[in-house]
Design a protein around this motif. Structure first.
Motif, PDB file in Angstrom:
ATOM      1  N   PHE A 141      48.635  43.158  40.419  1.00 17.57           N
ATOM      2  CA  PHE A 141      47.608  44.150  40.075  1.00 17.57           C
ATOM      3  C   PHE A 141      46.480  43.507  39.270  1.00 17.57           C
ATOM      4  N   ILE A 142      46.825  42.572  38.384  1.00 18.23           N
ATOM      5  CA  ILE A 142      45.805  41.891  37.580  1.00 18.23           C
ATOM      6  C   ILE A 142      44.883  41.067  38.470  1.00 18.23           C
ATOM      7  N   TRP A 143      45.450  40.352  39.443  1.00 25.21           N
ATOM      8  CA  TRP A 143      44.612  39.598  40.375  1.00 25.21           C
ATOM      9  C   TRP A 143      43.706  40.525  41.181  1.00 25.21           C
TER      10      TRP A 143
ATOM     11  N   THR B 194      50.523  34.964  46.823  1.00 23.94           N
ATOM     12  CA  THR B 194      50.510  36.422  46.964  1.00 23.94           C
ATOM     13  C   THR B 194      49.543  37.066  45.977  1.00 23.94           C
ATOM     14  N   GLY B 195      49.429  36.457  44.778  1.00 23.67           N
ATOM     15  CA  GLY B 195      48.432  36.958  43.829  1.00 23.67           C
ATOM     16  C   GLY B 195      47.029  36.782  44.373  1.00 23.67           C
ATOM     17  N   SER B 196      46.772  35.612  44.959  1.00 22.62           N
ATOM     18  CA  SER B 196      45.475  35.374  45.585  1.00 22.62           C
ATOM     19  C   SER B 196      45.247  36.320  46.750  1.00 22.62           C
ATOM     20  N   GLY B 197      46.342  36.644  47.473  1.00 16.44           N
ATOM     21  CA  GLY B 197      46.223  37.619  48.558  1.00 16.44           C
ATOM     22  C   GLY B 197      45.800  38.989  48.054  1.00 16.44           C
ATOM     23  N   MET B 198      46.369  39.400  46.916  1.00 15.02           N
ATOM     24  CA  MET B 198      45.961  40.672  46.322  1.00 15.02           C
ATOM     25  C   MET B 198      44.505  40.628  45.870  1.00 15.02           C
TER      26      MET B 198
ATOM     27  N   ARG C  22      42.222  38.931  47.413  1.00 14.33           N
ATOM     28  CA  ARG C  22      41.432  39.089  48.635  1.00 14.33           C
ATOM     29  C   ARG C  22      41.336  40.554  49.038  1.00 14.33           C
ATOM     30  N   VAL C  23      42.409  41.301  48.812  1.00 15.15           N
ATOM     31  CA  VAL C  23      42.366  42.738  49.090  1.00 15.15           C
ATOM     32  C   VAL C  23      41.294  43.402  48.227  1.00 15.15           C
ATOM     33  N   GLY C  24      41.277  43.037  46.938  1.00 12.54           N
ATOM     34  CA  GLY C  24      40.248  43.576  46.055  1.00 12.54           C
ATOM     35  C   GLY C  24      38.854  43.183  46.495  1.00 12.54           C
ATOM     36  N   ALA C  25      38.705  41.923  46.953  1.00 17.99           N
ATOM     37  CA  ALA C  25      37.397  41.457  47.413  1.00 17.99           C
ATOM     38  C   ALA C  25      36.972  42.155  48.701  1.00 17.99           C
ATOM     39  N   LEU C  26      37.938  42.534  49.544  1.00 20.14           N
ATOM     40  CA  LEU C  26      37.620  43.244  50.777  1.00 20.14           C
ATOM     41  C   LEU C  26      37.190  44.677  50.526  1.00 20.14           C
ATOM     42  N   ILE C  27      37.791  45.295  49.515  1.00 25.43           N
ATOM     43  CA  ILE C  27      37.513  46.708  49.235  1.00 25.43           C
ATOM     44  C   ILE C  27      36.216  46.887  48.455  1.00 25.43           C
ATOM     45  N   THR C  28      35.932  45.988  47.534  1.00 21.79           N
ATOM     46  CA  THR C  28      34.831  46.208  46.595  1.00 21.79           C
ATOM     47  C   THR C  28      33.448  46.344  47.237  1.00 21.79           C
ATOM     48  N   PRO C  29      33.141  45.702  48.399  1.00 22.61           N
ATOM     49  CA  PRO C  29      31.818  45.936  48.993  1.00 22.61           C
ATOM     50  C   PRO C  29      31.568  47.386  49.368  1.00 22.61           C
ATOM     51  N   PHE C  30      32.621  48.107  49.741  1.00 23.55           N
ATOM     52  CA  PHE C  30      32.452  49.513  50.123  1.00 23.55           C
ATOM     53  C   PHE C  30      32.225  50.403  48.900  1.00 23.55           C
ATOM     54  N   ILE C  31      32.528  49.878  47.721  1.00 29.19           N
ATOM     55  CA  ILE C  31      32.209  50.586  46.481  1.00 29.19           C
ATOM     56  C   ILE C  31      30.818  50.193  46.000  1.00 29.19           C
ATOM     57  N   ALA C  32      30.566  48.877  45.925  1.00 29.39           N
ATOM     58  CA  ALA C  32      29.308  48.378  45.355  1.00 29.39           C
ATOM     59  C   ALA C  32      28.118  48.536  46.286  1.00 29.39           C
ATOM     60  N   GLN C  33      28.362  48.672  47.595  1.00 25.21           N
ATOM     61  CA  GLN C  33      27.248  48.740  48.538  1.00 25.21           C
ATOM     62  C   GLN C  33      27.179  50.035  49.333  1.00 25.21           C
ATOM     63  N   VAL C  34      28.266  50.789  49.377  1.00 22.31           N
ATOM     64  CA  VAL C  34      28.272  52.050  50.133  1.00 22.31           C
ATOM     65  C   VAL C  34      28.334  53.252  49.196  1.00 22.31           C
TER      66      VAL C  34
END
Length: 428
Positions: A204-206, A344-348, A350-362
């Motif tokens: 969750f921290i990652w 797996t932490g880095s994978g989490m 990446r999930v955060g990095a994938l989601i955040t554009p839809f918050i910051a740009q949409v």
């Protein structure tokens, strides 16, 4: 009998990879490794900034809606093992300097290339550090800890001897050993009772670090292009109907973007001062909390100068927090599951990095307040997760197995609960 006892004592001398790394110390090999790993971080940082810088022009040239822009935006382990314990925290965080250099270099490169050659040439120039790293990967050694756990002691010892020769030192006398480990690390090993809570909190921290870091980077160009925080929800400024309505980043935008990018360095310096004084867990909690506090003023329709200042502070905080996570994660997991824990932490992340554009740009186009609230709540939860991590790793050696982790916990118990052992079996 005396000769026999002496022979037994000499033949029973052993050392672990951790002890060998401590004996070898920090030297020429670690400096080379730092430079090579740093180039990889520079390349990653440049790609991250490239997405932020190129987005406004791609939106205009390709006439993209916000959700399509977000889709485009959406679409390390070895280093720590060769560092002495007293140098590990500082050395890993100093890699963040290379990240900051990469981000700053990308902004400066964009200031020169974008107005004249355009985003395609910027993309081409941005790949240079990655090419350098790829060409140098053949120099990287295999993990000595991994080799010794798999029964390849000779190969691990050769690696350690090469490092010692490069540093002008030597490995300890005796036989190289490792704690027993019957199986390779598996994902399910992260969920044994001793690590289940740690694994979930670290994941969750990652996630929070990547979600918030990339979020503030993408928000920076969006807010600068809009002129102020409140103007970011004005669709007429952000959704051009034809190429004549495009609002490209100006020289003033690039200057302010450079200022906010320079926040990487004070964030790293503060973390360097803090990480060994108050510990890893508290350092991450403080960084998350300060990030949340620094975005609160943006609710008040902050104008350009104050907007730049508060984004600077927010980015410094989240940069520092993520660097601490990079230090804490390899320290908290044993060797067999260390790569899986970091992976797996880095994978989490990446999930955060994938989601955040839809918050910051949409989502930003609908409500700046709702957008800021998402990041605020995320980092407050990150503060709680950091505070409740079950293990503090400051001053701990890297653990080679789950057994050694349990032994470390026993050592950390109050002295009243410890049992004394007879010293009659020690060598004279």
């Amino acid at each position: 009998d005396t000769i026999l006892n002496s022979y037994i004592c000499i033949s029973s001398e052993t050392f672990t990879v951790e002890e060998a790394v401590e004996a070898i110390g920090f030297g020429k090999f670690q400096w080379k490794l730092s430079m090579l790993t740093g180039v990889a971080w520079m390349a990653d940082a440049m790609e991250m900034m490239l997405l932020s810088i190129a987005t406004p022009q791609l939106r205009c040239e390709w006439r993209l809606s916000s959700w399509k822009v977000a889709s485009i935006t959406a679409v390390m382990t070895l280093y720590t093992e060769f560092l002495p314990m007293k140098s590990r925290g500082i050395s890993v965080i100093l890699l963040g300097v290379f990240w900051g250099l990469g981000a700053v270099f990308e902004v400066l490169l964009a200031m020169l290339v974008m107005p004249t050659l355009g985003w395609k040439w910027l993309l081409a120039f941005s790949t240079l550090p990655l090419v350098v790293f790829a060409a140098s990967c053949c120099w990287l050694p295999e993990s000595a800890r991994f080799d010794v756990l798999r029964g390849r002691e000779d190969k691990a010892l050769d690696t350690l001897k090469c490092i010692a020769a490069a540093n002008g030192s030597s490995v300890p006398k005796g036989r190289l050993i490792a704690n027993t480990q019957t199986d390779r690390g598996r994902i399910r090993d992260l969920f044994i009772p001793e690590y289940r809570r740690t694994t979930l909190l670290v994941w969750f921290i990652w996630f929070c670090n990547a979600f918030s870091y990339y979020g503030i980077v993408l928000l920076t160009t969006e807010l600068f292009q809009a002129g102020s925080a409140c103007s970011a929800t004005d669709n007429s400024n952000m959704e051009p109907r034809c190429s004549l309505e495009c609002n490209y980043l100006t020289f003033h935008d690039y200057v302010d973007l450079l200022w906010t990018t320079l926040a990487e360095f004070p964030g790293i310096l503060v973390t360097l001062w803090m990480i060994d004084r108050i510990g890893r867990r508290k350092s991450m909690a403080v960084c998350f909390l300060l990030f949340s506090v620094s975005i609160l003023p943006l609710y008040a329709c902050t104008q350009r100068t104050l907007l730049t200042v508060f984004i600077f502070i927010a980015r410094a905080c989240i940069t520092g927090g993520w660097q601490v996570a990079y230090v804490y994660t390899p320290e908290v997991f044993p060797t067999a599951t260390r790569a899986i824990g970091i992976g797996t932490g880095s994978g989490m992340a990446r999930v955060g990095a994938l989601i955040t554009p839809f918050i910051a740009q949409v989502l930003l186009k609908s409500s700046i307040y709702l957008t800021l609230s998402v990041y605020l709540i995320c980092c407050l939860l990150g503060t709680v997760a950091s505070w409740f991590l079950p293990m503090e790793t400051t001053g701990r050696s890297l653990q080679e197995s789950t057994q050694s982790t349990m032994e470390q916990k026993n050592i950390e118990r109050p002295q009243g609960s410890e049992t004394t052992e007879s010293s009659s079996n020690t060598c004279p």
